[in-house]
Design a protein around this motif. Structure first.
Motif, PDB file in Angstrom:
ATOM      1  N   VAL A 161       0.857  -1.183   0.000  1.00 44.66           N
ATOM      2  CA  VAL A 161       0.000   0.000   0.000  1.00 44.66           C
ATOM      3  C   VAL A 161       0.900   1.243   0.000  1.00 44.66           C
ATOM      4  N   PHE A 178      -6.342   7.616   7.736  1.00 44.70           N
ATOM      5  CA  PHE A 178      -5.045   7.793   7.098  1.00 44.70           C
ATOM      6  C   PHE A 178      -4.575   9.231   7.307  1.00 44.70           C
ATOM      7  N   VAL A 224      -3.491  11.733   2.296  1.00 47.59           N
ATOM      8  CA  VAL A 224      -3.691  10.376   1.774  1.00 47.59           C
ATOM      9  C   VAL A 224      -5.187  10.161   1.617  1.00 47.59           C
ATOM     10  N   ARG A 225      -5.626  10.022   0.373  1.00 46.53           N
ATOM     11  CA  ARG A 225      -7.033   9.739   0.097  1.00 46.53           C
ATOM     12  C   ARG A 225      -7.156   8.237  -0.099  1.00 46.53           C
ATOM     13  N   SER A 226      -8.157   7.623   0.521  1.00 46.75           N
ATOM     14  CA  SER A 226      -8.308   6.163   0.377  1.00 46.75           C
ATOM     15  C   SER A 226      -9.771   5.816   0.131  1.00 46.75           C
ATOM     16  N   TRP A 227      -9.973   4.681  -0.555  1.00 45.67           N
ATOM     17  CA  TRP A 227     -11.317   4.163  -0.805  1.00 45.67           C
ATOM     18  C   TRP A 227     -11.211   2.677  -1.051  1.00 45.67           C
ATOM     19  N   ARG A 268     -15.418   3.125   3.106  1.00 46.08           N
ATOM     20  CA  ARG A 268     -14.148   3.425   3.761  1.00 46.08           C
ATOM     21  C   ARG A 268     -13.640   2.133   4.374  1.00 46.08           C
ATOM     22  N   LEU A 302      -7.958  -2.111  -1.562  1.00 45.06           N
ATOM     23  CA  LEU A 302      -7.775  -0.856  -0.840  1.00 45.06           C
ATOM     24  C   LEU A 302      -6.993   0.072  -1.765  1.00 45.06           C
ATOM     25  N   CYS A 303      -7.608   1.182  -2.134  1.00 48.31           N
ATOM     26  CA  CYS A 303      -6.967   2.132  -3.042  1.00 48.31           C
ATOM     27  C   CYS A 303      -6.564   3.378  -2.271  1.00 48.31           C
ATOM     28  N   GLN A 304      -5.414   3.922  -2.654  1.00 48.46           N
ATOM     29  CA  GLN A 304      -4.901   5.124  -2.016  1.00 48.46           C
ATOM     30  C   GLN A 304      -4.330   6.061  -3.068  1.00 48.46           C
ATOM     31  N   GLU A 305      -4.456   7.350  -2.776  1.00 46.29           N
ATOM     32  CA  GLU A 305      -3.887   8.386  -3.627  1.00 46.29           C
ATOM     33  C   GLU A 305      -3.053   9.304  -2.746  1.00 46.29           C
ATOM     34  N   CYS A 352      -3.815   0.620  -5.991  1.00 46.43           N
ATOM     35  CA  CYS A 352      -4.827  -0.247  -5.404  1.00 46.43           C
ATOM     36  C   CYS A 352      -4.167  -1.571  -5.044  1.00 46.43           C
TER      37      CYS A 352
END
Length: 164
Positions: free
Chosen positions: A101, A116, A120-123, A135, A146-149, A156
């Motif tokens: 991740v 987070f 850190v954006r997550s979805w 979430r 689990l995806c994160q930006e 992901c």
């Protein structure tokens, strides 16, 4: 002088209490040390090629209703690249993990929702539109990625279930 001695005594009493609040409680069965031994004993895929790692660190992020979120950091290669994995345990049974991740969480809320750090954006789910409502919550059995930006980077990580 008396005030300085009193302050030092207060710090000596308060600081150890604060430090233990950040770590897994001593009575909790899943600790960073326990997780390290568990992964070694079970020959986990998370440890493949770990003999070449510079550093391997284990982290406790929180527990709710006997479900615990742990982290594994591996530092590898000439550039000392970091790799983060998140593991979910039910009691002392590894349910599964997200490997590589982008970011570790900052903690777990009382309802099991994983927080987070800022930036850190997550979805949940590879389709961002699908995942906006979802979430990461350790009490809901994960089946989605689990995806994160983080800045321009988006990653992901698929959920990898572990069967006993």
């Amino acid at each position: 002088m008396w005030k300085a001695a009193r302050l030092n005594l207060m710090l000596a009493v308060l600081l150890p209490s604060f430090a233990s609040a950040v770590q897994a409680p001593a009575s909790h069965p899943v600790t960073p040390q326990w997780t390290e031994q568990y992964l070694k004993r079970s020959h986990s895929a998370l440890l493949v090629d770990s003999d070449d790692d510079h550093v391997m660190s284990y982290y406790f992020f929180g527990t709710e209703r006997d479900v615990t979120l742990m982290g594994l950091e591996r530092v590898r290669g000439e550039d000392y690249e970091q790799f983060f994995s998140l593991m979910l345990f039910s009691g002392q049974r590894l349910l599964g993990y997200y490997q590589n991740v982008l970011s570790f969480p900052s903690g777990v809320e009382a309802d099991g929702t994983v927080q987070f750090p800022r930036g850190v954006r997550s979805w949940m789910g590879k389709d961002e539109a699908e995942g906006k409502a979802g979430r990461f919550n350790i009490l809901n059995a994960p089946a989605q990625a689990l995806c994160q930006e983080v800045g321009p980077q988006v990653r992901c990580a698929d959920w990898v279930p572990v069967t006993p």
